[in-house]
Motif scaffolding. Structure first.
Motif, short mmCIF file in Angstrom:
data_model
loop_
_atom_site.label_atom_id
_atom_site.label_comp_id
_atom_site.label_asym_id
_atom_site.label_seq_id
_atom_site.Cartn_x
_atom_site.Cartn_y
_atom_site.Cartn_z
N GLY A 75 -5.33 2.69 5.46
CA GLY A 75 -5.82 1.34 5.73
C GLY A 75 -4.72 0.36 6.04
O GLY A 75 -3.54 0.71 6.07
N PRO A 76 -5.12 -0.88 6.28
CA PRO A 76 -4.18 -1.86 6.83
C PRO A 76 -3.25 -2.55 5.83
O PRO A 76 -2.37 -3.29 6.27
CB PRO A 76 -5.12 -2.90 7.48
N ALA A 77 -3.42 -2.36 4.53
CA ALA A 77 -2.56 -3.07 3.58
C ALA A 77 -1.11 -2.65 3.77
O ALA A 77 -0.81 -1.48 3.99
CB ALA A 77 -3.01 -2.80 2.15
N PRO A 136 3.42 -9.97 8.39
CA PRO A 136 2.23 -9.18 8.03
C PRO A 136 1.43 -8.86 9.29
O PRO A 136 0.37 -9.43 9.54
CB PRO A 136 1.44 -10.11 7.11
N HIS A 178 -11.69 -3.90 4.04
CA HIS A 178 -11.08 -3.24 5.19
C HIS A 178 -10.58 -1.83 4.85
O HIS A 178 -9.75 -1.27 5.56
CB HIS A 178 -9.94 -4.09 5.75
N PHE A 222 -6.38 -1.98 12.38
CA PHE A 222 -4.94 -2.09 12.56
C PHE A 222 -4.21 -1.36 11.44
O PHE A 222 -4.52 -1.55 10.27
CB PHE A 222 -4.51 -3.55 12.61
N PRO A 223 -3.25 -0.48 11.79
CA PRO A 223 -2.56 0.28 10.74
C PRO A 223 -1.63 -0.60 9.92
O PRO A 223 -1.25 -1.69 10.34
CB PRO A 223 -1.77 1.32 11.53
N ALA A 224 -1.28 -0.12 8.73
CA ALA A 224 -0.40 -0.87 7.85
C ALA A 224 0.99 -0.94 8.46
O ALA A 224 1.61 0.08 8.73
CB ALA A 224 -0.34 -0.19 6.48
N PHE A 225 1.47 -2.14 8.72
CA PHE A 225 2.82 -2.29 9.25
C PHE A 225 3.27 -3.70 8.92
O PHE A 225 2.67 -4.67 9.36
CB PHE A 225 2.82 -2.06 10.77
N GLU A 226 4.30 -3.80 8.09
CA GLU A 226 4.68 -5.10 7.58
C GLU A 226 6.20 -5.20 7.49
O GLU A 226 6.77 -5.21 6.41
CB GLU A 226 4.05 -5.27 6.20
N ILE A 260 -9.32 -6.09 12.48
CA ILE A 260 -8.60 -6.17 11.21
C ILE A 260 -8.70 -4.85 10.45
O ILE A 260 -7.75 -4.40 9.82
CB ILE A 260 -9.15 -7.34 10.36
N ARG A 261 -9.86 -4.19 10.54
CA ARG A 261 -10.01 -2.92 9.84
C ARG A 261 -9.19 -1.80 10.47
O ARG A 261 -8.71 -0.90 9.80
CB ARG A 261 -11.48 -2.49 9.83
N ARG A 307 -10.03 4.24 16.23
CA ARG A 307 -8.68 3.94 16.73
C ARG A 307 -8.42 4.65 18.06
O ARG A 307 -7.85 4.07 18.98
CB ARG A 307 -7.63 4.39 15.70
N SER A 326 -0.47 -6.56 10.09
CA SER A 326 -1.82 -6.01 9.99
C SER A 326 -2.87 -7.11 9.86
O SER A 326 -4.06 -6.83 9.88
CB SER A 326 -1.93 -4.99 8.86
N LEU A 327 -2.47 -8.36 9.71
CA LEU A 327 -3.41 -9.47 9.87
C LEU A 327 -3.06 -10.32 11.10
O LEU A 327 -3.91 -10.71 11.87
CB LEU A 327 -3.41 -10.39 8.64
N THR A 381 -12.56 5.77 10.90
CA THR A 381 -11.55 4.82 11.35
C THR A 381 -10.69 5.42 12.45
O THR A 381 -10.40 4.77 13.46
CB THR A 381 -10.68 4.40 10.15
#
Lengths: 448, 284
Positions: free
Chosen positions: B240-242, A316, B225, A303-307, A300-301, A402, A318-319, A398
């Motif tokens: 970060g993942p947000a 979502p 995170h 994974f890059p932001a991609f939504e 979870i930490r 990765r 990234s979750l 991070t």
């Protein structure tokens, strides 16, 4: 007495054959037993804990002896854990033993599973028991998560908050499912009592049933054994169940209890009073879950932001990907492994003799790559801790993780593959010094 | 042999002493440390003695047992298939009965889903709203309203709508920066007051409270995170993942000079879900 029981149950015949049953001896065959023994410890200490724990999230004012929280409003669940820890005699020992036993339980399962994997013990006719085992480890993880979420402390509350977000992220059913699981919009007052029922009733009953099945199948199929003099596919060489194995296993169970008791008494674990009660606007820094959840924390930490939003449906990723799809793939591949391997090797024969890791270089390579993968994930779950430990920024840490995801597992797998082949070629033992080359005189007078 | 049996006896003796010790420890309430040590020794002596006994003193010979395949003979399998086939045939001959049975059982199974929905209400748009409303004063943990002039620059505090200090999704962070540094979209400059800017504190990734602040770079960091948001440009995600910026709360001042909200957050707070960007209407 024996006659009495036998006339009614026919027990003598069956008991004698059970007592005479042969089990092969090897240290690695005890790993599964340790998992079983820690489960027994979990049941015993867990029953003690249920007598004091209150699965109740209503507010109470804490008036107990722990001074820093005296007079604070906390949930009844949290207050009951504090009472258990500070006022009930032996309460803290039982709590810490329970938590330690849980960590050892999952660890023993993982190591036992690795032993079964690397020795090929999952092959025909034992595929069904492998599947039972996969279900056991998933249930063990669920037991762990539902268990450490019960005290309603700050650390576990954050875990529940994240679990809520993970359920929310599932397309179409997510919001509805999250409201059903938690009983409304997070934070709710229903979740602890629900987790409690899952943790002390539903999951343990299923777990006990499956452990029984796991052992019954093992009993019927008889244990595998390593190759050696006198050992064939059609026999079992070892020592009788009674009295040798019974004594030894009982002793081992008590010894496991001793280790857990010493850990529980000497090494502090999950000091919920220092985290404080859960408050949705506060967080512990750093916050890491129990070790067996670490790999999910790491995915979870990392994974890059991609939504993306596609046709009005927001995904979502990234979750969804690291916390739902990826574990789904991991457990599916593990469950399917006996059939995947059969597809690769074309080997459909029954196997009661075990491989050593070098006997199946490809399987060993895959297993080593997989373990490397999981280990990196787990370490990545502590990226902030490592960053401050090594005094570098968390972004660099991070990125290092990765990159490692893609580089290290194949590399470790390749090295394992080469090592297995090398050992096969030279016939050396990896940890024992070489005995030199053995020359034998053959009847024709030559050397071989 | 002699030495081993002596060791077993010593081991059991230690266990006995430790068991007595554990009772003494319990009575005098000697504390966790001694509880653990005595219990560990009581179990350890017992377990070690038994294992040693089994391993060194018990004359257990290595034995061999034949292993038989569990599989039935072809005849047994055929007989089973025949019996099974007969039974299935006897039932499936009555097509209409079988069909309605399947229908009844299937529908009843589907009806069993109903109790599941008692477990919680539907979302009904609850995820889109918080307790913020037009004119709500910003209050801190103690419920006290805040004035911009109370706050030094580079400070950060957690604020709630007045009367809802514990509300999970309304928690917000108030940061005071030098107004010169702000680089928000122009229509959002009026949402700040004297360098005070408020964002939702619920991380848009997994919902943790975004509680760390790097004042040198004016970044908010989530401790769970490590999603990182740039305060000066509208809480855009810089690491970060947000997947979304933190929603910004439009601010105003009431006539006593306290900070108030112009209304609820214009965007949804907290983690994303599939229909988060649907403009209106109920969620799933």
């Amino acid at each position: 007495m024996i006659r009495w029981a036998d006339e009614r149950l026919g027990s003598s015949k069956w008991s004698r054959s059970a007592m005479r049953k042969i089990f092969p001896d090897h240290w690695s065959f005890l790993l599964g037993e340790i998992a079983l023994f820690t489960f027994v410890i979990l049941l015993l200490t867990g029953i003690f804990l249920t007598f004091f724990f209150r699965p109740d999230q209503s507010d109470v004012v804490y008036l107990g002896p722990y001074a820093p929280l005296h007079g604070h409003t906390v949930s009844a669940a949290f207050a009951s854990v504090l009472k258990l820890s500070f006022e009930v005699k032996l309460g803290l020992l039982m709590r810490q033993m329970h938590h330690w036993a849980a960590l050892v339980f999952v660890a023993a399962i993982v190591v036992h599973m690795s032993r079964v994997f690397f020795t090929g013990a999952f092959r025909r006719p034992r595929e069904v028991n492998w599947l039972v085992g996969i279900n056991l480890i998933i249930l063990a993880l669920l037991m762990g998560f539902t268990g450490y979420s019960l005290p309603d402390d700050l650390l576990s509350g954050i875990g529940l908050r994240i679990a809520n977000a993970i359920v929310l992220s599932i397309p179409f059913i997510g919001p509805r499912a999250a409201f059903l699981v938690f009983g409304g919009e997070f934070p709710t007052h229903d979740i602890i009592s629900r987790l409690f029922v899952l943790h002390v009733m539903l999951i343990p009953w299923i777990l006990m049933g499956l452990i029984g099945l796991h052992l019954a199948i093992l009993y019927a199929q008889k244990h595998t054994q390593f190759r050696g003099p006198g050992k064939t596919e059609n026999n079992v060489v070892g020592k009788a169940f009674f009295p040798y194995q019974v004594l030894k296993s009982t002793g081992l169970m008590i010894l496991t209890g001793a280790v857990i008791a010493l850990l529980g008494g000497l090494v502090q674990i999950n000091p919920v009073w220092s985290y404080g009660p859960y408050d949705p606007s506060l967080a512990t820094v750093p916050s890491q879950p129990d070790w067996y959840m670490g790999w999910l924390e790491g995915t979870i930490r990392m994974f890059p932001a991609f939504e993306p939003t596609i046709f009005g449906v927001t995904i979502p990723t990234s979750l969804l990907v690291p916390a739902v799809i990826l574990p789904g793939i991991v457990f599916t591949v593990l469950a399917m492994w006996p059939w995947i391997e059969r597809r690769i090797t074309g080997d459909t024969a029954e196997h009661n003799l075990l491989d050593t890791p070098r006997d199946a270089p490809l399987r060993t390579a895959f297993g080593v790559a997989g373990l490397t993968f999981m280990t990196i994930y787990m370490l990545a779950g502590g990226n902030d801790v490592f960053a401050s430990m090594f005094n570098i920024n968390v972004e660099a840490m991070t990125w290092a993780f990765r990159v490692s995801f893609f580089v290290l597992p194949p590399l470790a797998g390749y090295v394992a593959y080469r090592m297995a082949n090398e050992l096969n070629d030279t016939g050396k033992h990896p940890f024992r010094p070489s005995k030199g080359i053995v020359l034998k005189r053959n009847p024709e007078g030559g050397f071989e | 042999m002699k030495a081993n049996s002596r060791l077993v006896v010593v081991s059991f003796a230690i266990s006995m002493l430790a068991s007595l010790g554990w009772i003494v420890v319990y009575i005098i309430d000697a504390g966790l440390l001694w509880e653990g040590i005595t219990l560990g020794l009581a179990l350890g002596g017992l377990g070690f003695g038994i294992v040693l006994w089994a391993d060194r003193l018990l004359d257990a010979p290595e034995e061999s047992e034949e292993r038989h395949s569990l599989a039935s003979t072809p005849e047994q399998n055929e007989a089973f298939e025949e019996t099974l086939g007969e039974g299935v045939g006897a039932v499936s001959r009555r097509k209409i009965l079988g069909g309605t049975l399947a229908g009844a059982a299937g529908l009843f199974g589907a009806a069993l889903v109903a109790p599941l929905f008692s477990l919680g209400p539907g979302p009904n748009g609850q995820l889109r709203t918080t307790k913020w409303y037009k004119g709500a004063r910003l209050v801190n943990y103690d419920g006290k309203p805040v004035k911009p002039t109370d706050l030094p620059t580079e400070s950060i505090i957690t604020v709630f709508p007045e009367g809802n200090v514990e509300s999970g999704d309304s928690q917000a962070v108030l940061i005071r920066v030098d107004p010169q540094d702000l680089a928000l979209p122009t229509d959002r400059m009026s949402w700040t007051q004297q360098g005070c800017i408020v964002y939702s504190k619920v991380c848009t990734h997994a919902g943790c409270p975004v509680s760390l602040y790097r004042s040198d770079s004016a970044q908010l960091v989530c401790p769970c995170h490590q999603s990182t948001f740039d305060v000066l440009t509208g809480a855009n995600v810089v690491f970060g993942p947000a997947g979304r910026p933190l929603p910004q709360l439009p601010l105003a001042l009431d006539n006593e000079g306290y900070l108030i909200a112009q209304g609820d957050f214009p965007g949804t707070v907290g983690p994303s879900y599939w229909d988060i960007h649907h403009s209106e209407g109920s969620s799933s």
